[in-house]
Write a protein that holds these residues in place. Structure first.
Motif, mmCIF file in Angstrom:
data_model
loop_
_atom_site.group_PDB
_atom_site.id
_atom_site.type_symbol
_atom_site.label_atom_id
_atom_site.label_comp_id
_atom_site.label_asym_id
_atom_site.label_seq_id
_atom_site.Cartn_x
_atom_site.Cartn_y
_atom_site.Cartn_z
ATOM 1 N N GLY A 115 0.791 -1.219 0.000
ATOM 2 C CA GLY A 115 0.000 0.000 0.000
ATOM 3 C C GLY A 115 0.821 1.266 0.000
ATOM 4 N N VAL A 116 2.146 1.127 0.011
ATOM 5 C CA VAL A 116 3.026 2.295 0.013
ATOM 6 C C VAL A 116 2.818 3.109 -1.266
ATOM 7 C CG1 VAL A 116 5.437 3.068 0.019
ATOM 8 C CG2 VAL A 116 4.740 1.138 1.466
ATOM 9 N N THR A 117 2.748 4.423 -1.107
ATOM 10 C CA THR A 117 2.598 5.324 -2.246
ATOM 11 C C THR A 117 3.907 6.051 -2.506
ATOM 12 O OG1 THR A 117 1.918 7.217 -0.886
ATOM 13 C CG2 THR A 117 0.177 5.689 -1.601
ATOM 14 N N LYS A 118 4.001 6.679 -3.670
ATOM 15 C CA LYS A 118 5.191 7.480 -3.979
ATOM 16 C C LYS A 118 5.357 8.614 -2.966
ATOM 17 C CE LYS A 118 7.235 5.843 -7.741
ATOM 18 N NZ LYS A 118 8.692 5.494 -7.745
ATOM 19 N N GLU A 119 4.224 9.172 -2.517
ATOM 20 C CA GLU A 119 4.290 10.250 -1.526
ATOM 21 C C GLU A 119 4.846 9.741 -0.198
ATOM 22 O OE1 GLU A 119 1.599 9.532 -3.410
ATOM 23 O OE2 GLU A 119 1.825 11.244 -4.784
ATOM 24 N N ASP A 120 4.554 8.474 0.134
ATOM 25 C CA ASP A 120 5.077 7.895 1.373
ATOM 26 C C ASP A 120 6.597 7.877 1.396
ATOM 27 O OD1 ASP A 120 2.663 7.265 2.660
ATOM 28 O OD2 ASP A 120 2.504 5.333 1.643
ATOM 29 N N ILE A 121 7.198 7.730 0.237
ATOM 30 C CA ILE A 121 8.657 7.597 0.201
ATOM 31 C C ILE A 121 9.333 8.835 0.776
ATOM 32 C CG2 ILE A 121 10.646 7.476 -1.372
ATOM 33 C CD1 ILE A 121 9.020 5.479 -3.044
ATOM 34 N N ASP A 122 8.825 10.018 0.462
ATOM 35 C CA ASP A 122 9.381 11.242 1.042
ATOM 36 C C ASP A 122 9.179 11.259 2.558
ATOM 37 O OD1 ASP A 122 10.339 12.359 -1.329
ATOM 38 O OD2 ASP A 122 8.415 13.300 -1.795
ATOM 39 N N THR A 123 7.990 10.842 2.992
ATOM 40 C CA THR A 123 7.694 10.823 4.428
ATOM 41 C C THR A 123 8.570 9.813 5.145
ATOM 42 O OG1 THR A 123 5.390 11.390 3.938
ATOM 43 C CG2 THR A 123 5.857 10.530 6.134
ATOM 44 N N PHE A 124 8.699 8.621 4.559
ATOM 45 C CA PHE A 124 9.540 7.587 5.155
ATOM 46 C C PHE A 124 10.995 8.062 5.258
ATOM 47 C CE2 PHE A 124 6.969 3.500 3.936
ATOM 48 C CZ PHE A 124 5.882 3.991 4.632
ATOM 49 N N THR A 125 11.478 8.680 4.192
ATOM 50 C CA THR A 125 12.862 9.152 4.184
ATOM 51 C C THR A 125 13.094 10.184 5.280
ATOM 52 O OG1 THR A 125 13.072 8.749 1.804
ATOM 53 C CG2 THR A 125 14.644 10.281 2.786
ATOM 54 N N ASP A 126 12.173 11.100 5.421
ATOM 55 C CA ASP A 126 12.283 12.116 6.472
ATOM 56 C C ASP A 126 12.279 11.469 7.849
ATOM 57 O OD1 ASP A 126 12.149 15.030 7.332
ATOM 58 O OD2 ASP A 126 10.318 14.243 8.278
ATOM 59 N N ASN A 127 11.424 10.471 8.038
ATOM 60 C CA ASN A 127 11.360 9.773 9.316
ATOM 61 C C ASN A 127 12.691 9.106 9.647
ATOM 62 O OD1 ASN A 127 10.916 7.133 10.906
ATOM 63 N ND2 ASN A 127 8.990 8.214 11.267
ATOM 64 N N VAL A 128 13.263 8.448 8.654
ATOM 65 C CA VAL A 128 14.538 7.753 8.858
ATOM 66 C C VAL A 128 15.645 8.743 9.236
ATOM 67 C CG1 VAL A 128 16.375 6.472 7.681
ATOM 68 C CG2 VAL A 128 13.987 5.788 7.386
ATOM 69 N N MET A 129 15.691 9.853 8.528
ATOM 70 C CA MET A 129 16.794 10.798 8.727
ATOM 71 C C MET A 129 16.642 11.621 10.010
ATOM 72 S SD MET A 129 18.549 9.802 6.236
ATOM 73 C CE MET A 129 19.946 10.877 6.590
ATOM 74 N N THR A 130 15.415 11.797 10.480
ATOM 75 C CA THR A 130 15.205 12.649 11.655
ATOM 76 C C THR A 130 14.955 11.878 12.947
ATOM 77 O OG1 THR A 130 12.822 12.859 11.194
ATOM 78 C CG2 THR A 130 14.289 14.540 10.246
ATOM 79 N N LYS A 131 14.475 10.605 12.840
ATOM 80 C CA LYS A 131 14.074 9.886 14.048
ATOM 81 C C LYS A 131 14.827 8.588 14.284
ATOM 82 C CE LYS A 131 9.411 11.834 13.981
ATOM 83 N NZ LYS A 131 7.961 11.565 13.903
ATOM 84 N N GLN A 132 15.638 8.172 13.321
ATOM 85 C CA GLN A 132 16.312 6.881 13.468
ATOM 86 C C GLN A 132 17.836 7.030 13.479
ATOM 87 O OE1 GLN A 132 14.525 4.443 14.307
ATOM 88 N NE2 GLN A 132 12.499 5.141 13.678
ATOM 89 N N GLY A 133 18.293 8.130 14.053
ATOM 90 C CA GLY A 133 19.730 8.382 14.101
ATOM 91 C C GLY A 133 20.509 7.328 14.860
ATOM 92 N N ARG A 134 19.899 6.750 15.910
ATOM 93 C CA ARG A 134 20.579 5.712 16.696
ATOM 94 C C ARG A 134 20.974 4.543 15.807
ATOM 95 N NH1 ARG A 134 18.879 0.991 19.045
ATOM 96 N NH2 ARG A 134 16.727 1.342 18.395
ATOM 97 N N LEU A 135 20.081 4.170 14.881
ATOM 98 C CA LEU A 135 20.354 3.059 13.987
ATOM 99 C C LEU A 135 21.234 3.461 12.811
ATOM 100 C CD1 LEU A 135 16.755 1.516 13.900
ATOM 101 C CD2 LEU A 135 18.749 0.572 15.070
#
Length: 370
Positions: A329-349
């Motif tokens: 169900g992932v959309t093209k718009e989700d990719i930008d959101t997912f990328t932002d989440n990874v870069m801003t909230k998953q720094g520990r990993l």
């Protein structure tokens, strides 16, 4: 530099009865489990302990809402928490060994003092999380549409207990999603900048045990796993020791938004991301630590190092089929959101990546998997 830490004492019992006899389970204990696990393996024992069934408080991946509901139902005078289950139960139960638990969001935001005041016994019933030997509890934070890990030494178990008998009732689908998660733990920790010769001993051996088991399953069918369940349980434990010390990285970081948004099971979400991340690593720095690592993996599965991740995916697809992201169900718009989440909230990993991945590279990986 710290080379290795193994905090819980690790035990193995052939049967559940041996475990119960050794631990003298009584009315000051709280067992957190699933009814479909407890009834066949412990139901006839007449144990006097308190028992809570996770499925009565929420289904699916562990979340802050589920954790709050179970905590509200807990008897408050118990002295020992015994978690018997998969990753959901084990990750949530770690929190209940703490003095201050609710509100969960405040705990994960480090707004409360973290004090351990109960004994913690963790008994895995899958061969995937390795969480029984780590100090990490990962929850889906429902209001934030993501997953987040709390990693503090107070979350270490006092005992990690392996009972191969408990895996005999694990359906193949859950065996597959859990064991591939263990494999990814071992892969990511082996190439982490924090890897040491000691963590690699555990990570590499976990990889060998899992891949050799998968080769047997590919050759002989699903039932070939049954005599190997003990090996898979030990491999999961080894992988847990490895990633508990050296950390997971981009595969887990990039899978969290997928799991949090579309409720994809954790191991399956990781596999959706896995090989593309390692292909990216291989392209970006083929002559670093990944060179010997690829040769090691290629030797096990019988291929050349240059195309090891294509061949690895062919093998894994015989155990669990990888899907493109759009099928979830992932959309093209989700990719930008997912990328932002990874870069801003998953720094520990992301700090544990074999090579540094910027936002553009993360987005490129998502697009390749779409």
């Amino acid at each position: 530099m710290k080379m290795l830490q193994i905090k819980p004492s690790v035990f193995m019992f052939k049967t559940c009865q041996e475990f119960v006899d050794a631990y003298d389970i009584k009315d000051s204990d709280l067992v957190i489990t699933n009814k479909y696990i407890y009834d066949p393996f412990f139901g006839k024992m007449g144990l006097k302990c308190h028992v809570l069934y996770q499925e009565e408080y929420g289904l699916g991946e562990p979340s802050d809402e589920m954790a709050e509901a179970i905590y509200a139902a807990m008897p408050k005078n118990v002295k020992r928490i015994i978690a018997i289950g998969g990753g959901t139960i084990i990750d949530i139960s770690k929190l209940y060994a703490l003095k201050n638990v609710s509100p969960i969001l405040d705990l994960y935001d480090r707004k409360m003092d973290i004090i351990k005041d109960k004994e913690l016994v963790l008994v895995p019933t899958t061969c995937g999380t390795g969480s029984e030997v780590t100090n990490i509890s990962i929850l889906e934070l429902k209001s934030r549409h993501t997953k987040l890990g709390l990693a503090v030494d107070e979350l270490y178990a006092d005992s990690a207990v392996m009972i191969p008998e408990l895996l005999t009732g694990l359906p193949f689908k859950f065996f597959a999603t859990s064991s591939v998660d263990a494999l990814i733990h071992a892969f990511e920790s082996s190439l982490s900048p924090k890897a040491t010769p000691y963590t690699k001993l555990f990570g590499y051996k976990a990889i060998e045990l899992i891949l050799k088991g998968y080769l047997e399953i590919a050759k002989k069918g699903e039932d070939a796993r049954i005599p190997l369940l003990g090996d898979f349980l030990i491999a999961s434990n080894y992988a847990g020791i490895a990633f508990g010390n050296a950390g997971c990285a981009a595969v887990h970081a990039m899978s969290y938004p997928l799991g949090g948004t579309y409720h994809v099971p954790h191991g399956e979400a990781n596999y959706a991301i896995f090989t593309e991340v390692f292909k990216t690593y291989q392209k970006m720095n083929p002559n670093g630590a990944i060179k010997d690592f690829d040769a090691f993996v290629a030797n096990i599965i019988g291929c050349k190092p240059d195309n090891v991740y294509d061949e690895l995916e062919k093998l894994l697809n015989k155990v669990i089929q990888r899907k493109p992201l759009h099928e979830y169900g992932v959309t093209k718009e989700d990719i930008d959101t997912f990328t932002d989440n990874v870069m801003t909230k998953q720094g520990r990993l992301m700090a544990n990546n074999y090579v540094e991945l910027d936002a553009a590279k993360v987005k490129e990986i998502y697009n390749a998997l779409y």
